[in-house]
Scaffold this motif. Structure first.
Motif, PDB file in Angstrom:
ATOM      1  N   VAL A 194       5.646  60.568  20.315  1.00 24.07           N
ATOM      2  CA  VAL A 194       5.568  59.856  20.474  1.00 24.07           C
ATOM      3  C   VAL A 194       6.425  58.444  21.033  1.00 24.07           C
ATOM      4  CG1 VAL A 194       4.641  57.285  20.434  1.00 24.07           C
ATOM      5  CG2 VAL A 194       3.377  58.816  19.605  1.00 24.07           C
ATOM      6  N   SER A 195       7.224  58.991  20.445  1.00 26.01           N
ATOM      7  CA  SER A 195       9.042  58.583  20.880  1.00 26.01           C
ATOM      8  C   SER A 195       9.754  59.261  22.056  1.00 26.01           C
ATOM      9  CB  SER A 195      10.402  59.057  19.625  1.00 26.01           C
ATOM     10  OG  SER A 195       9.337  57.526  18.048  1.00 26.01           O
ATOM     11  N   ARG A 196       9.410  60.351  22.019  1.00 27.27           N
ATOM     12  CA  ARG A 196       9.847  61.237  23.050  1.00 27.27           C
ATOM     13  C   ARG A 196       9.062  60.585  24.570  1.00 27.27           C
ATOM     14  NH1 ARG A 196       9.076  65.841  21.063  1.00 27.27           N
ATOM     15  NH2 ARG A 196       7.500  66.708  21.973  1.00 27.27           N
ATOM     16  N   ASP A 197       7.568  61.015  23.799  1.00 33.13           N
ATOM     17  CA  ASP A 197       6.795  60.303  25.243  1.00 33.13           C
ATOM     18  C   ASP A 197       7.659  59.305  25.644  1.00 33.13           C
ATOM     19  OD1 ASP A 197       6.204  63.424  25.208  1.00 33.13           O
ATOM     20  OD2 ASP A 197       4.309  62.314  24.338  1.00 33.13           O
ATOM     21  N   LEU A 198       8.107  58.314  25.111  1.00 34.47           N
ATOM     22  CA  LEU A 198       8.186  56.848  25.984  1.00 34.47           C
ATOM     23  C   LEU A 198       9.715  56.912  25.953  1.00 34.47           C
ATOM     24  CD1 LEU A 198       6.763  53.761  25.993  1.00 34.47           C
ATOM     25  CD2 LEU A 198       8.002  53.880  23.647  1.00 34.47           C
ATOM     26  N   ALA A 199       9.996  57.797  25.550  1.00 38.97           N
ATOM     27  CA  ALA A 199      11.488  57.771  25.599  1.00 38.97           C
ATOM     28  C   ALA A 199      11.519  58.309  27.606  1.00 38.97           C
ATOM     29  CB  ALA A 199      12.315  58.797  24.787  1.00 38.97           C
ATOM     30  N   CYS A 200      10.567  59.249  27.619  1.00 38.79           N
ATOM     31  CA  CYS A 200      11.085  59.640  29.004  1.00 38.79           C
ATOM     32  C   CYS A 200      10.224  58.797  30.616  1.00 38.79           C
ATOM     33  CB  CYS A 200       9.608  61.646  28.782  1.00 38.79           C
ATOM     34  SG  CYS A 200      10.223  62.631  27.570  1.00 38.79           S
ATOM     35  N   VAL A 201       8.963  57.816  29.811  1.00 43.60           N
ATOM     36  CA  VAL A 201       8.409  56.876  31.030  1.00 43.60           C
ATOM     37  C   VAL A 201       9.256  56.519  30.876  1.00 43.60           C
ATOM     38  CG1 VAL A 201       6.474  55.239  30.737  1.00 43.60           C
ATOM     39  CG2 VAL A 201       5.762  57.645  29.652  1.00 43.60           C
ATOM     40  N   LEU A 202      10.093  55.279  30.058  1.00 40.84           N
ATOM     41  CA  LEU A 202      11.539  54.450  30.509  1.00 40.84           C
ATOM     42  C   LEU A 202      11.688  55.406  31.351  1.00 40.84           C
ATOM     43  CD1 LEU A 202      11.228  52.721  26.882  1.00 40.84           C
ATOM     44  CD2 LEU A 202      10.712  51.946  28.680  1.00 40.84           C
ATOM     45  N   GLY A 209      12.512  52.839  39.700  1.00 44.51           N
ATOM     46  CA  GLY A 209      13.265  51.483  40.187  1.00 44.51           C
ATOM     47  C   GLY A 209      14.433  51.365  41.379  1.00 44.51           C
ATOM     48  N   ALA A 210      15.472  52.041  40.462  1.00 44.86           N
ATOM     49  CA  ALA A 210      16.554  52.734  41.346  1.00 44.86           C
ATOM     50  C   ALA A 210      16.692  52.720  42.354  1.00 44.86           C
ATOM     51  CB  ALA A 210      17.637  54.004  40.399  1.00 44.86           C
ATOM     52  N   CYS A 211      15.442  54.038  42.930  1.00 40.16           N
ATOM     53  CA  CYS A 211      15.818  54.819  43.398  1.00 40.16           C
ATOM     54  C   CYS A 211      14.533  53.614  45.313  1.00 40.16           C
ATOM     55  CB  CYS A 211      14.052  56.050  43.923  1.00 40.16           C
ATOM     56  SG  CYS A 211      14.807  57.397  42.817  1.00 40.16           S
ATOM     57  N   PHE A 212      13.985  53.165  44.165  1.00 37.79           N
ATOM     58  CA  PHE A 212      12.762  51.922  45.342  1.00 37.79           C
ATOM     59  C   PHE A 212      14.009  50.956  45.903  1.00 37.79           C
ATOM     60  CE2 PHE A 212       8.734  52.767  42.321  1.00 37.79           C
ATOM     61  CZ  PHE A 212       8.703  53.891  43.224  1.00 37.79           C
ATOM     62  N   ALA A 213      14.466  50.406  44.829  1.00 35.58           N
ATOM     63  CA  ALA A 213      16.069  49.525  44.674  1.00 35.58           C
ATOM     64  C   ALA A 213      16.833  50.236  46.928  1.00 35.58           C
ATOM     65  CB  ALA A 213      16.445  49.022  44.269  1.00 35.58           C
ATOM     66  N   MET A 214      17.107  51.279  46.214  1.00 34.35           N
ATOM     67  CA  MET A 214      18.240  51.921  47.008  1.00 34.35           C
ATOM     68  C   MET A 214      17.380  51.955  48.096  1.00 34.35           C
ATOM     69  SD  MET A 214      20.012  56.134  46.236  1.00 34.35           S
ATOM     70  CE  MET A 214      20.699  55.347  45.035  1.00 34.35           C
ATOM     71  N   PHE A 215      16.227  52.120  48.822  1.00 31.67           N
ATOM     72  CA  PHE A 215      15.324  52.456  49.798  1.00 31.67           C
ATOM     73  C   PHE A 215      14.538  52.023  50.396  1.00 31.67           C
ATOM     74  CE2 PHE A 215      16.119  57.354  48.324  1.00 31.67           C
ATOM     75  CZ  PHE A 215      16.946  57.915  48.722  1.00 31.67           C
ATOM     76  N   VAL A 270      11.675  57.616  33.719  1.00 37.10           N
ATOM     77  CA  VAL A 270      11.441  57.959  34.718  1.00 37.10           C
ATOM     78  C   VAL A 270      11.144  56.517  35.472  1.00 37.10           C
ATOM     79  CG1 VAL A 270       9.025  58.931  36.273  1.00 37.10           C
ATOM     80  CG2 VAL A 270      10.700  60.053  34.559  1.00 37.10           C
ATOM     81  N   THR A 271      10.343  55.522  34.629  1.00 40.01           N
ATOM     82  CA  THR A 271      10.183  54.172  35.394  1.00 40.01           C
ATOM     83  C   THR A 271      11.641  53.359  36.270  1.00 40.01           C
ATOM     84  OG1 THR A 271       8.818  53.314  33.977  1.00 40.01           O
ATOM     85  CG2 THR A 271       9.692  51.997  34.578  1.00 40.01           C
ATOM     86  N   LEU A 272      12.924  53.383  35.251  1.00 42.67           N
ATOM     87  CA  LEU A 272      13.647  53.028  35.685  1.00 42.67           C
ATOM     88  C   LEU A 272      14.629  53.972  36.794  1.00 42.67           C
ATOM     89  CD1 LEU A 272      16.004  52.503  32.123  1.00 42.67           C
ATOM     90  CD2 LEU A 272      14.727  51.250  33.437  1.00 42.67           C
ATOM     91  N   ILE A 273      14.542  55.195  36.859  1.00 40.86           N
ATOM     92  CA  ILE A 273      14.727  56.187  37.815  1.00 40.86           C
ATOM     93  C   ILE A 273      14.251  55.815  38.984  1.00 40.86           C
ATOM     94  CG2 ILE A 273      15.080  57.920  38.642  1.00 40.86           C
ATOM     95  CD1 ILE A 273      15.407  59.956  35.970  1.00 40.86           C
TER      96      ILE A 273
END
Length: 346
Positions: free
Chosen positions: A22-30, A37-43, A32-35
């Motif tokens: 669960v901890s590993r999957d939650l970290a992956c979700v966070l 968000g960064a891509c959406f802000a960039m483009f 991916v969300t940050l990445i």
């Protein structure tokens, strides 16, 4: 001891695995969300989306992100519910496994007690046959011999009848001796398991002169429980009976080994019997109950029983039983231990 430590390690590992996953999957979700968000802000993703959907304003596509957010929240809630149900199922399965282990242990304890009660009754019956009937048969034989000696020169018929009484008493005494040997192994209580097995094998050497028997004993067999001594003796006895039925001209090798004590446990007793007889096809169901009884005896003491055979390849069985099997717990009275001295077999 090893069979108890391995499940404990497995349970500990299974208890840690879901949390780490669960901890590993939650970290992956966070991440991916940050990445994202960064891509959406960039483009300038929102501006591009508005530009693409402006021509289809009549379809209200600009409201689609909010709908997707609601869908994502719903999916997250759905996944959480399924996760909770899975956790409950896992806990229920573990509880059922523990209950099954408890019932299996209780079943083995009851089976061991039943075997112990059976052997105790056999010991009592063998003692009664030997002490009561044995002495009376000897008295009858002595009295008949006295009558024979007194009547040899006087009454021929009395002499003949006295001889018949002596022969009948001798026959009954031999039959009782055979019953006693079946009920209680000769020498087991007095001299220990290896000597009792050697005596048993010696009897089979006389019955099957065309077969070759070898007994190898390794280790210390003092202070074994009476139930364990009897079970091991009956295993070899049943194996020799099978040899007399199916492999009368074979070479039979019997190994009795006690592994030394270690940090993992008090050791175990290993009994192996192999012959080079005609063998059998194990895929075909057997009508006899000998192997079934052997397996039940071993498993009742918490051991393992294995057989191996094929046509023309001989027959082999191997039993592994904990050396402490049948001994009472520290809180129980020490009634089942056998403290008789044991002589090493040659």
């Amino acid at each position: 001891m090893r069979s108890e430590s391995l499940p404990a390690l497995a349970d500990d590992h299974s208890a840690r695995t879901p949390r780490s996953t669960v901890s590993r999957d939650l970290a992956c979700v966070l991440v991916v969300t940050l990445i994202a968000g960064a891509c959406f802000a960039m483009f300038d993703f929102s501006e591009l989306t508005y530009h693409w959907t402006r021509s289809a304003e009549r379809f209200q596509l600009d409201e689609l992100p909010a709908t997707l957010v609601v869908l994502a929240l719903g999916c997250a809630w759905f996944a959480w519910r399924r996760y909770q149900e899975a956790q409950r199922e896992v806990r229920r399965s573990r509880a059922l496994e523990k209950e099954a282990e408890h019932l299996l242990a209780e079943n083995r304890r009851l089976a061991s007690q039943a075997i112990g009660a059976q052997e105790s009754e056999r010991r009592h019956l063998a003692r009664e046959l030997h002490d009561e009937l044995g002495q009376y048969l000897n008295a009858i034989s002595l009295d008949a011999g006295r009558i024979r000696d007194l009547s040899i020169a006087r009454e021929t018929e009395i002499h003949r009848l006295s001889l018949a009484v002596m022969q009948s008493a001798t026959h009954v005494y031999r039959e009782i001796g055979g019953m006693i040997r079946k009920l209680r192994p000769i020498g087991l209580d007095e001299f220990g398991l290896p000597t009792a097995l050697e005596h048993c094998i010696e009897g089979w050497r006389e019955r099957l002169p065309q077969a070759e028997f070898t007994l190898a004993v390794e280790g210390d067999f003092d202070h074994l429980s009476d139930a364990l001594n009897i079970a091991l003796y009956r295993l070899v006895q049943e194996g020799l009976t099978n040899v007399s039925k199916f492999a009368r001209q074979s070479r039979v090798e019997i190994y009795l080994v006690r592994t030394p004590e270690s940090e993992r446990g008090p050791g175990e007793i290993v009994v192996t019997m192999a012959d080079d007889g005609p063998g059998t096809d194990l895929s075909i169901p057997r009508k006899g109950l000998g192997l079934v009884g052997m397996r039940e005896r071993v498993e009742a003491l918490g051991g393992e029983f294995h057989i191996a055979s094929s046509p023309g390849e001989g027959f082999l069985f191997c039993a592994r039983v904990p050396a402490q099997a049948g001994l009472p717990w520290p809180s129980e009275p020490n009634e089942g231990a056998s403290g008789a001295p044991v002589k090493s077999a040659k």
